[in-house]
Structure formats: structure tokens, C-alpha cells
Design an enzyme around this catalytic site. Structure first.
Site, PDB file in Angstrom:
ATOM      1  CG  ASP A 103      -3.254   2.447   7.152  1.00  0.00           C
ATOM      2  OD1 ASP A 103      -4.126   1.558   7.031  1.00  0.00           O
ATOM      3  OD2 ASP A 103      -3.460   3.642   6.868  1.00  0.00           O
ATOM      4  CG  ASP A 124      -1.832   1.085   1.298  1.00  0.00           C
ATOM      5  OD1 ASP A 124      -2.437   1.330   0.261  1.00  0.00           O
ATOM      6  OD2 ASP A 124      -1.994   1.717   2.356  1.00  0.00           O
ATOM      7  CE  LYS A 125       1.192   6.780  -3.490  1.00  0.00           C
ATOM      8  NZ  LYS A 125       1.587   8.002  -2.802  1.00  0.00           N
ATOM      9  CB  THR A 126       0.058   6.647   1.277  1.00  0.00           C
ATOM     10  OG1 THR A 126      -0.534   6.782   0.001  1.00  0.00           O
ATOM     11  CG2 THR A 126       0.302   8.000   1.887  1.00  0.00           C
ATOM     12  N   GLY A 182      -4.632   4.373  -3.823  1.00  0.00           N
ATOM     13  CA  GLY A 182      -5.831   5.111  -4.184  1.00  0.00           C
ATOM     14  C   GLY A 182      -5.477   6.294  -5.081  1.00  0.00           C
ATOM     15  CE  LYS A 208      -6.194   0.437  -0.438  1.00  0.00           C
ATOM     16  NZ  LYS A 208      -5.584   1.105   0.689  1.00  0.00           N
TER      17      LYS A 208
END
Length: 675
Positions: A565, A369-371, A519, A546
Site C-alpha cells: 500500500d 501484501d495480503k490485506t 503480518g 518485508k
């Protein structure tokens, strides 16, 4: 605490030998007392064994001695009875409790072997024709006691890491009261108390810094080696070590609810949890017990039918049974489990689910998950450009932008304020501040009308985009207008972490593909994915979608680890074969994840997978050693090579069994995390 961990671990061991010691009057819990008890029994038996050896016919034949006096066999019998009862007590009570639990294991084998030897030898004293083997009985019990003592010390070593975690918590704290400070016990601290932490001391409780600033070393808790600067309003974790500043900390949790205690509990319950590998070892150990008894009895029957005397056949049977003890096998996995779980916790990898951790060796795809994982998760200024004469230089532009953004909580504003601090700029006063809905903000700063707007606002107002304007991959751009003329733009980007590229490269080296899930828009996703040489990306994915993306990968036969997260990614984390909650270290309640990483560092994910593989290798090595050793030694003990004059005595059998167990313990102790 170490003793409790050992208690958990050896309860997993088929020998269940912690339960056995409960009959020794220590409740089986006090580990050091148990070690001391074995040591004492060993020395007492050692003293008694010397006269037993001298009075034995066998030793006298070897040494060409003649020690005989009327009733000498009764003295021998009394000495041996003392050894059998006092030295053999832990094994006999262990045998009894295993029988009661219908769970025959190591103690059953040892108890059975020494009882047979003692019973037969006693019968020879009182009239049965044959040779006693009291000396074998004494040496067997002596070595078994030594073995248990040595082995329990090795086992204690595997749980020592957990004890290190517990010792992180200082025992006293300086509580600030109205009339000065008082030293109080850490466990008495409650939420809302104010404590003083002097330079070099450990933080006594989780809390927020109320006064002072200092660098803290949190490496034992999070694995982060660089000291972290803490200033007013920031969180501190109990157990971290204060640097050279003095801090006043407002306690947010009592010690029982502190991060450290949660970690210790988590480690303890993970060490307790049985994974598939452990169940396999338990099954093997149970089978070994049955094989030992059958092999022992078969050996006895075969030698008798070959015409050997009872004493010889008994000795073979006892040796087979002793050598067969599944002790090494019973400890092969629990020792590795105890060490790996505690070591992980020290490196900021919290294992909530053992099976997930051991399965990490099967991962074929990691979905990031990138962020906040591959990127820093916060905007930083990446480019500043001035246009025309309105702003004399970059600093001027940032100063005016910062003046307006100082009132905003938006991530872009935060990024600009960070840049203001970095450049040490002072901000002018602002009046007439207003928001331009959905497009930006406006106000008067330093006597000039300033607007900070989106590219959309320029288009709507037919303002020309500057010639050097082009967006790079994942940038967000805001334009600055001064007195309604374009003065420049500030580009911000969520910067990729320096560790990310190495992490992805290491995954590739291990044939694991990495996929980005975000996202964000396609352009941003593609830019990050390309920059890091990832295998693919899913962009513009809403939280509830997801889960579908993970399923899609699983349908292709991938074994998927998902990092997220832990809050909005919960369903996807639960769907993934292994859910890794990232950056929610302080909130261990990342419920759906099997593993929690305290830091958001992508390198930790790689370490986790490599450490999972290393842990599994150690377990397999231990299991292979423990079973291989039995395959070789049982036939020798049974006397297969008797005609070649190779015979193993019960005492040598006991030595071999102990050595095999200690090797397993040492091998478990060699497990390390490579950083």
C-alpha cells in the site's frame, strides 16, 4: 495539450523534428498549426511541380512532347528555386539546427539530399555539362511534405489519449453562493468552495459530498467499470461523471492539485522519460544517419568510378540518403510509449517509471501484501451461531451485539455494523457501557446484561466452548454472553476478493509464481494461500522484515514485483525489482513505487504485466520493421539490381520512407489493454 506531448515524443525521436519546426515561426509548439503549415506548403509545391515536370527534358522524352522556348531553362530554374526554398524550408532550417546541436538526424539527411540535387541542377543551367534533375528535386520535396503532414497526423493520434484525459475536466462549475449559484471557470475553484453537481454532469473538482447521493462513473479515471455510490462524507474525484442524483460537493483541492491533473502530469512526464528501449532506438537512429551519409557518398563514388555520369551517380546518392532517413526508427518507440502511458492511466494504472513498466515483462514472482489486495481488507460477518435459549434467533444476536459495538471504531465492530445495516435491524438503547480490558465490551441492552468477549475470556472464566465451535482458516470469532450465559458467537473474516483466484490463475498461466506476504498469523496466511492456490506464503512478517523476504527471493534469481500500500511497505517496494503501490490512487505520492494502481484489484496487477509485455512486443515489432525496411531498400536505392532493370527513384524512395513511418504509427495505435 496534444501538441506538447507530440513535442516531447518527437524530441525523443532522433530526427528531433519538433525543434526543426521551431524555425517556422510557430515556436514548434502549436501542433495543429504545424500540420496546417505542412499542408499549405504541400499544395503550393504541388501547383509549382506541374510546370516543372512539363519543362523537364526527361518528362518530355517520356511523353514525346517538345516544349521549348528561349530561356525555358531559366523559368525551370526559378520555379525549382521557389520549390527548394519554400517547400524545403522546414528541412533546411531543421538541418541547420541539427548541425548546431551537433546531433545529425533526419533533417540533416533530407537537407543534404535536396541541397546537393539543387546545387548540381543549378550548375547545369549555368554551363556545367550534364542533365539537371529539377523534376526529381520537386517531386522529392513534394512527397517529403506530404509524408510529414500524414505522419504528424498519425503521431497526433498516439497522443490523443492524453488529450482525452484533459478533456475529462469540465470547463465550468456551479459555485453555490449566498444568493444562489453562479457558473464559474473550473480553474478558479479553491479549497472550501461548495459546488453543485447536477445529474449527468462531470465533477469539477476533488471534494467531499456534503449533501445528496448519487452513483458516479469513475471508469475513465480508475478503470472501475461499475458506477460507485457516493453518499455524504465520501470523496469524489474531478472528472468522474455524475449519475442521476444531485450532489453538493465541498472542494478539497484547487484544480491544479486535483487527482486528474496529477495524473495528466504523471502521464506527461512518463511519456517524456527515456527508457532503455528508447535509448537503444536513439542509438540505432544515430547510426542509421551516419550509415546513410556514408552509403550515399560510397554509392556516388562507385558509380562515378564505373564510368557513369555525375547526374546518375547523384540521383543514386540522393535516393540512398532519403530512403535511409531514420524516421520510422526514431518514432518506433516514442509512439508506443505515448500510447501505452495514456491508455494505462485511463485504466487506473499510473506509470511513474517507464523502465519499471517495460521491465514488467521479466517478472518471475509477484509478492502480494495480503490485506486489501487479495482480500477486501475489511472484516465481514462470515458465520453467526446461536446457543441455548438466550437469543431467539440470529437477528436477535446481531441486534444486541450491534448495540454494544456501535460505539467502537474497531474493524470487528465495523464488520458487525455492516451486517446490522445489511439485515435492516434497529438497535436497542445501551446503558452501563464499559470495556473489559483486552477482552471485549459489556453493557445493558434492551434490559439484558450483554458481554461481547474473546475466546480467551471464556477460558479464563471456565465457560465451555460451544460444541459446534471451530475456527475456519482466517476467521476471528467473538462470543456473546447474555445475563452471563453463552448465547452464541459471531465469526468475522477478511473476505478474499472474487477477482483474486482468476488473477493468480492467470499469473500461473504466464509462468509467474505468486507469494503471499502478511503480518497475519500462519493459520490465516495458509488458509488464504491454499484457497487461491498460491505458490507459498510468508506469515507474521513485521514491516521492517518485508525487505529481507524480498532480498531472499532475489538471491534465488527471481525478478520480483512487490505489491503493497505504498506507506508502510515503502522499503520493500523500493527493494523489489518493480514496486507496485496498490490502492493509493488518490495519493499519487506513493514515492517508492514505479507503478501506482488506483484500485486494489489484483486483476489490475495481472493486466499491468500483460500490458507491459504487449507494449514491449509492439516496440520490438516497430524497431524490427524500421531496421528491416532499411536493410532491404538501401541496396535497391544504391542500384545493386541496376543490371536487372530495378532502380528506385528519389521520389519513390521518399514514398517508401513515409509509408514505413506511417506503418510504425498505425502499429503503435493498435496497442490495447485487454480487460
Amino acid at each position: 495539450m496534444e501538441h506538447q506531448t507530440h513535442h516531447h515524443m518527437t524530441d525523443q525521436n532522433n530526427g528531433n523534428h519538433d525543434k526543426d519546426h521551431q524555425h517556422m515561426g510557430h515556436g514548434g509548439h502549436n501542433h495543429n498549426a504545424m500540420i496546417a503549415d505542412f499542408r499549405k506548403r504541400f499544395y503550393v509545391v504541388l501547383v509549382l511541380t506541374l510546370p516543372i515536370l512539363l519543362l523537364s527534358h526527361m518528362t518530355q522524352q517520356w511523353l514525346h512532347l517538345q516544349i521549348g522556348f528561349s530561356g525555358s531553362q531559366y523559368v525551370l530554374f526559378l520555379l525549382s528555386t521557389t520549390v527548394f526554398v519554400y517547400g524545403g524550408w522546414p528541412f533546411l532550417t531543421g538541418w541547420f539546427s541539427e548541425m548546431k546541436a551537433k546531433n545529425p538526424g533526419m533533417m540533416t539527411l533530407i537537407g543534404f539530399a535536396i541541397t546537393v540535387a539543387y546545387g548540381y541542377s543549378t550548375a547545369t543551367v549555368f554551363g556545367l555539362k550534364g542533365m539537371d534533375f529539377f523534376w526529381e528535386l520537386a517531386t522529392l520535396i513534394l512527397i517529403m511534405l506530404l509524408g510529414h503532414w500524414v505522419e504528424m497526423r498519425s503521431v497526433a493520434g498516439a497522443s490523443r489519449e492524453l488529450e482525452l484525459l484533459v478533456q475529462l475536466m469540465p470547463s465550468t462549475a456551479h459555485l453555490i453562493q449566498e444568493n444562489g449559484t453562479a457558473d464559474v471557470k473550473t480553474e478558479t475553484l479553491k479549497e472550501g468552495d461548495l459546488i453543485l453537481v447536477k445529474p449527468g454532469e462531470k465533477i469539477a473538482a476533488d471534494g467531499l459530498v456534503e449533501e445528496g447521493e448519487s452513483y458516479l462513473n469513475e471508469s475513465m479515471l480508475t478503470g472501475e467499470s461499475k458506477p460507485v455510490l457516493k453518499i455524504k462524507g465520501q470523496k469524489v474525484i474531478a472528472g468522474s461523471v455524475n449519475g442521476n442524483g444531485s450532489l453538493k460537493v465541498r472542494v478539497t483541492h484547487s484544480s491544479k492539485d486535483s487527482y486528474l491533473f496529477k495524473v495528466v502530469d504523471l502521464v506527461r512526464s512518463a511519456q517524456d522519460a527515456k527508457s532503455n528501449t528508447q535509448l537503444l532506438a536513439d542509438k540505432a537512429a544515430r547510426w542509421l544517419t551516419i550509415i546513410a551519409l556514408l552509403a550515399g557518398i560510397t554509392t556516388f563514388v562507385v558509380w562515378i568510378s564505373l564510368g557513369r555520369d555525375i547526374a546518375f551517380a547523384m540521383e543514386r546518392m540522393v535516393t540512398v540518403i532519403v530512403i535511409c532517413c531514420p524516421h520510422a526508427l526514431g518514432l518506433a518507440v516514442p509512439l508506443v510509449v505515448a500510447r501505452s502511458t495514456a491508455l494505462s492511466a485511463q485504466h487506473g494504472l499510473l506509470i511513474k517509471n517507464r523502465t519499471a513498466f517495460e521491465n514488467s515483462r521479466k517478472i518471475t514472482t509477484v509478492v502480494f501484501d495480503k490485506t486489501g489486495t487479495l482480500t477486501k481488507g475489511k472484516f465481514e460477518v462470515s458465520r453467526v451461531s446461536t446457543i441455548g435459549e438466550q437469543a431467539s434467533n440470529e437477528n436477535e444476536l446481531i441486534r444486541l451485539t450491534g448495540a454494544l459495538e456501535a460505539h467502537s471504531e474497531h474493524p470487528i465492530a465495523t464488520g458487525i455494523m455492516t451486517e446490522v445495516k445489511k439485515r435492516n435491524l434497529t438497535l436497542p438503547q445501551v446503558s452501563d457501557f464499559r470495556a473489559i480490558t483486552g477482552k471485549g465490551v459489556a453493557g445493558v441492552a434492551g434490559g439484558r446484561k450483554v458481554k461481547i468477549v474473546s475466546p480467551g475470556y471464556l477460558k479464563e472464566n471456565n465457560l465451555q466452548l460451544p460444541p459446534d465451535y471451530h475456527t475456519v482458516g482466517n476467521e476471528t470469532v467473538v462470543f456473546v454472553l447474555i445475563n452471563d450465559q453463552l448465547a452464541g458467537f459471531v465469526a468475522l473474516a477478511d473476505v478474499v476478493r472474487p477477482e483474486s483466484a482468476d488473477a493468480i490463475a492467470t499469473l500461473h498461466d504466464n509462468d509467474i509464481q505468486s507469494i503471499l506476504l502478511t503480518g497475519d498469523n500462519k493459520q490465516v496466511a495458509e488458509s488464504v494461500s491454499k484457497q487461491l492456490k498460491m505458490d507459498g506464503f510468508f506469515a507474521e512478517v513485521l514491516p521492517h522484515e518485508k525487505l529481507e523476504k524480498i532480498k531472499k527471493l532475489q538471491k534465488k534469481g527471481e525478478f520480483v514485483a512487490m505489491t503493497g500500500d505504498g506507506v508502510n511497505d515503502a522499503p520493500a517496494l523500493a527493494q523489489a525489482d518493480i514496486g507496485i503501490a496498490v490502492g493509493s490512487g488518490s495519493d499519487i505520492a506513493a514515492e517508492t513505487a514505479g507503478i501506482v494502481l488506483v484500485n486494489s484489484n489484483p486483476q489490475d496487477i495481472v493486466n499491468l504485466i500483460l500490458f507491459g509485455k504487449a507494449t514491449y512486443r509492439k516496440m520490438i515489432q516497430n524497431l524490427a520493421w524500421a531496421t528491416g525496411y532499411n536493410v532491404v531498400t538501401i541496396p535497391l536505392a544504391a542500384g545493386v539490381l541496376y543490371n536487372q532493370c530495378i532502380l528506385v527513384s528519389p521520389a519513390i524512395g521518399a514514398v517508401l520512407m513515409t509509408v514505413s513511418t506511417v506503418i510504425v504509427a498505425i502499429n503503435a495505435g493498435l496497442l490495447t489493454i485487454k480487460n
